[in-house]
Design a protein around this motif. Sequence first.
Motif, PDB file in Angstrom:
ATOM      1  N   SER A 177       0.318  -0.857   0.470  1.00 22.06           N
ATOM      2  CA  SER A 177      -0.116   0.282  -0.015  1.00 22.06           C
ATOM      3  C   SER A 177       0.618   1.201   0.259  1.00 22.06           C
ATOM      4  O   SER A 177       0.574   2.245   0.342  1.00 22.06           O
ATOM      5  CB  SER A 177      -1.072  -0.048   1.135  1.00 22.06           C
ATOM      6  N   ALA A 178       2.060   1.046   0.730  1.00 25.39           N
ATOM      7  CA  ALA A 178       2.952   2.369   0.574  1.00 25.39           C
ATOM      8  C   ALA A 178       3.392   2.794  -0.581  1.00 25.39           C
ATOM      9  O   ALA A 178       3.503   4.330  -0.679  1.00 25.39           O
ATOM     10  CB  ALA A 178       4.154   2.522   1.599  1.00 25.39           C
ATOM     11  N   TYR A 179       3.628   1.729  -1.845  1.00 30.64           N
ATOM     12  CA  TYR A 179       4.343   2.330  -3.656  1.00 30.64           C
ATOM     13  C   TYR A 179       2.779   2.841  -3.653  1.00 30.64           C
ATOM     14  O   TYR A 179       2.673   3.779  -4.314  1.00 30.64           O
ATOM     15  CB  TYR A 179       4.860   1.007  -3.892  1.00 30.64           C
ATOM     16  N   PHE A 180       1.253   1.863  -3.632  1.00 30.89           N
ATOM     17  CA  PHE A 180       0.448   2.286  -4.061  1.00 30.89           C
ATOM     18  C   PHE A 180      -0.445   3.771  -4.140  1.00 30.89           C
ATOM     19  O   PHE A 180      -0.723   4.661  -4.856  1.00 30.89           O
ATOM     20  CB  PHE A 180      -0.530   1.507  -4.323  1.00 30.89           C
ATOM     21  N   SER A 181       0.045   4.149  -2.892  1.00 37.41           N
ATOM     22  CA  SER A 181      -0.281   5.656  -1.681  1.00 37.41           C
ATOM     23  C   SER A 181       1.005   6.598  -2.571  1.00 37.41           C
ATOM     24  O   SER A 181       0.381   7.592  -2.630  1.00 37.41           O
ATOM     25  CB  SER A 181      -0.100   5.813  -0.908  1.00 37.41           C
ATOM     26  N   SER A 182       1.694   6.328  -2.349  1.00 38.05           N
ATOM     27  CA  SER A 182       3.084   7.422  -3.355  1.00 38.05           C
ATOM     28  C   SER A 182       2.751   7.747  -4.097  1.00 38.05           C
ATOM     29  O   SER A 182       3.250   9.151  -4.702  1.00 38.05           O
ATOM     30  CB  SER A 182       4.681   6.241  -3.272  1.00 38.05           C
ATOM     31  N   ILE A 183       2.386   7.198  -5.338  1.00 38.61           N
ATOM     32  CA  ILE A 183       1.942   7.170  -6.484  1.00 38.61           C
ATOM     33  C   ILE A 183       0.799   8.230  -7.044  1.00 38.61           C
ATOM     34  O   ILE A 183       0.105   7.623  -8.441  1.00 38.61           O
ATOM     35  CB  ILE A 183       1.799   6.006  -7.871  1.00 38.61           C
ATOM     36  N   ARG A 187      -7.052   9.057  -3.178  1.00 36.50           N
ATOM     37  CA  ARG A 187      -7.158   7.341  -2.573  1.00 36.50           C
ATOM     38  C   ARG A 187      -7.828   7.890  -2.293  1.00 36.50           C
ATOM     39  O   ARG A 187      -8.688   7.947  -0.668  1.00 36.50           O
ATOM     40  CB  ARG A 187      -5.845   7.043  -1.525  1.00 36.50           C
ATOM     41  N   ILE A 188      -8.813   6.449  -2.325  1.00 39.61           N
ATOM     42  CA  ILE A 188      -9.885   6.256  -2.030  1.00 39.61           C
ATOM     43  C   ILE A 188     -10.163   5.274  -1.351  1.00 39.61           C
ATOM     44  O   ILE A 188     -10.099   3.536  -1.910  1.00 39.61           O
ATOM     45  CB  ILE A 188     -10.848   6.035  -3.014  1.00 39.61           C
ATOM     46  N   ILE A 189     -10.454   5.504  -0.476  1.00 40.45           N
ATOM     47  CA  ILE A 189     -11.024   4.051   0.667  1.00 40.45           C
ATOM     48  C   ILE A 189     -12.217   3.604   1.528  1.00 40.45           C
ATOM     49  O   ILE A 189     -12.599   4.546   1.932  1.00 40.45           O
ATOM     50  CB  ILE A 189      -9.497   4.457   2.390  1.00 40.45           C
ATOM     51  N   TRP A 190     -12.697   2.629   0.999  1.00 40.80           N
ATOM     52  CA  TRP A 190     -13.793   2.355   1.398  1.00 40.80           C
ATOM     53  C   TRP A 190     -13.731   1.576   2.679  1.00 40.80           C
ATOM     54  O   TRP A 190     -12.969   0.098   2.286  1.00 40.80           O
ATOM     55  CB  TRP A 190     -14.764   1.399   0.458  1.00 40.80           C
ATOM     56  N   GLY A 191     -13.536   1.034   3.927  1.00 38.34           N
ATOM     57  CA  GLY A 191     -13.957   0.596   4.733  1.00 38.34           C
ATOM     58  C   GLY A 191     -14.597   0.975   6.179  1.00 38.34           C
ATOM     59  O   GLY A 191     -14.576   2.314   5.956  1.00 38.34           O
ATOM     60  N   GLY A 192     -13.732   0.074   7.292  1.00 36.46           N
ATOM     61  CA  GLY A 192     -14.600   1.074   7.951  1.00 36.46           C
ATOM     62  C   GLY A 192     -13.097   1.392   9.001  1.00 36.46           C
ATOM     63  O   GLY A 192     -11.923   2.495   8.502  1.00 36.46           O
ATOM     64  N   ASP A 193     -13.350   2.198  10.236  1.00 37.73           N
ATOM     65  CA  ASP A 193     -12.522   3.071  10.708  1.00 37.73           C
ATOM     66  C   ASP A 193     -11.232   2.745  10.845  1.00 37.73           C
ATOM     67  O   ASP A 193     -10.387   3.771  10.343  1.00 37.73           O
ATOM     68  CB  ASP A 193     -13.080   3.865  11.816  1.00 37.73           C
ATOM     69  N   ALA A 194     -10.957   1.788  11.037  1.00 37.60           N
ATOM     70  CA  ALA A 194      -9.211   0.763  11.642  1.00 37.60           C
ATOM     71  C   ALA A 194      -8.947   0.894  10.137  1.00 37.60           C
ATOM     72  O   ALA A 194      -8.002   0.828  10.636  1.00 37.60           O
ATOM     73  CB  ALA A 194      -9.850  -0.207  12.259  1.00 37.60           C
ATOM     74  N   GLN A 197      -7.344   4.228   9.701  1.00 36.91           N
ATOM     75  CA  GLN A 197      -6.816   4.534   9.732  1.00 36.91           C
ATOM     76  C   GLN A 197      -5.460   4.307   9.575  1.00 36.91           C
ATOM     77  O   GLN A 197      -4.104   4.346   9.333  1.00 36.91           O
ATOM     78  CB  GLN A 197      -7.307   4.872  11.587  1.00 36.91           C
ATOM     79  N   THR A 198      -5.138   2.534   8.627  1.00 32.12           N
ATOM     80  CA  THR A 198      -4.091   2.182   8.764  1.00 32.12           C
ATOM     81  C   THR A 198      -3.871   2.224   7.816  1.00 32.12           C
ATOM     82  O   THR A 198      -2.317   2.733   7.364  1.00 32.12           O
ATOM     83  CB  THR A 198      -4.696   0.282   8.402  1.00 32.12           C
ATOM     84  N   ILE A 199      -4.598   2.208   6.992  1.00 31.98           N
ATOM     85  CA  ILE A 199      -4.014   3.276   5.171  1.00 31.98           C
ATOM     86  C   ILE A 199      -3.011   4.339   5.674  1.00 31.98           C
ATOM     87  O   ILE A 199      -2.267   4.975   4.251  1.00 31.98           O
ATOM     88  CB  ILE A 199      -5.627   3.149   4.428  1.00 31.98           C
ATOM     89  N   ARG A 200      -3.857   5.071   5.647  1.00 31.80           N
ATOM     90  CA  ARG A 200      -3.024   6.747   6.084  1.00 31.80           C
ATOM     91  C   ARG A 200      -2.264   6.812   6.708  1.00 31.80           C
ATOM     92  O   ARG A 200      -1.940   7.878   6.472  1.00 31.80           O
ATOM     93  CB  ARG A 200      -4.512   7.574   7.066  1.00 31.80           C
TER      94      ARG A 200
END
Length: 418
Positions: A177-183, A187-194, A197-200
């Motif tokens: 996820s670090a690589y895909f976030s960097s490009i 960033r579209i995040i579907w999911g619970g609050d946890a 926070q993890t993706i962020r």
Amino acid sequence: MKEELKMRRSADVVILMQPSSNYTLLYPIQIDWDKFTTYRPDVSFSGEVIEFLNTLSGALMKDRQSRLFPDVITFAYFCRKANLLNLKAEYVLDGELKLGRGILFHIAPSNVPINFGYSLVAGLLAGNANVVRVSSKPFAQVDLIIKHLHKLMEKGEFENVANRIALVRYDRTSDVSAYFSSIANVRIIWGGDATIQTIRQNAIPARSFDVCFADRYSIGAINPMAIMKAGDAEIKKLAEAFYNDTYLFDQNACSAPHTIFWLSDECLKEAKNRFWTAVHECVSAKYQLQAVMSVDKLTAFYRQAICMNIKEEQMPDNMVVRAELSELPKNIEDFRCTCGYFSEKTIQSLDEITPIVTIKYQTLGYYGFERKELVEFVRRNRFLGLDRVVPMGETTAFALTWDGYNLIDTFTRRPSVL
């Protein structure tokens, strides 16, 4: 053994040159990530994208396997050229200059199989390249759509659009996820609050931003007079619509109603009986309730009974469990359960719902109300939540305006030319 990640420093974020091997590439067969990052955005609703999606729609419609999955048929129907052209007229003004933002990184939820497809379609229509992390759980619906994407690629059709798509799968232990976030430009995040926070924790470039679809709660409202006025065919249709809103995804979707509000009326008891009898008949014919969920629903009722005054409404079995509320606690969303568990509350007017509606509330599914009165209800109460008010049967229907976001506007930019 996992490859070491090569890195170079950008002006605003550390860019990982290639993702690790700790992921599975589902589509295409292989990809040059350096080339992928050179993508230049397209205009919104380009003819090429519309034809690509229409061809995918036709292939899915013709596949007999699709008939096993109503959500795949619904997705294919959404991707029809006629529907997309109608959406283009709604979301793009004549002569308006809109370009995609670049690369979108989508993190699809694990509880709704087809969501990854809708998120991808929104990104394509807006003119972007898309990296989509699909659910780590296996779903036949996901495999079916990917199969037809590969068939289109094999035919050499729409190569320019196909090259804008990368579908990947990996579990929570992966650091990719670090690589895909960097490009990512968005960033579209579907999911619970946890999950959010993890993706962020992974950095994105300075001009990039997140669009988050967090865990939310949905409700329903029914006018009993409308139930009594409806014919038997209409009630059967309503029960099937309610089934699709709730049981189709085991009541896990954020848009699935959990608390049902009934307007007070002399015919209320009879209307409830008519509605829930039809729902039970539909559920009994279509749904397979796992034994563990029977236990979970019983446990959920006892837990709720400890915290508030409730009464269990009688049903033939626990395919449908109903908890009648004598009061409306502000934290009713904390007592949700899945697979057919509903709290019910009788109200004198829709305004009685207002005190509990927070930013966590997403959808109000309704039956028997006029659109005008619902618009006034929302305007009058100025909610932070309730981003969607739709007829029952349409709570899970995807739209390009979702959770209050106009996805086309959000995923595009408007260069100004004076």
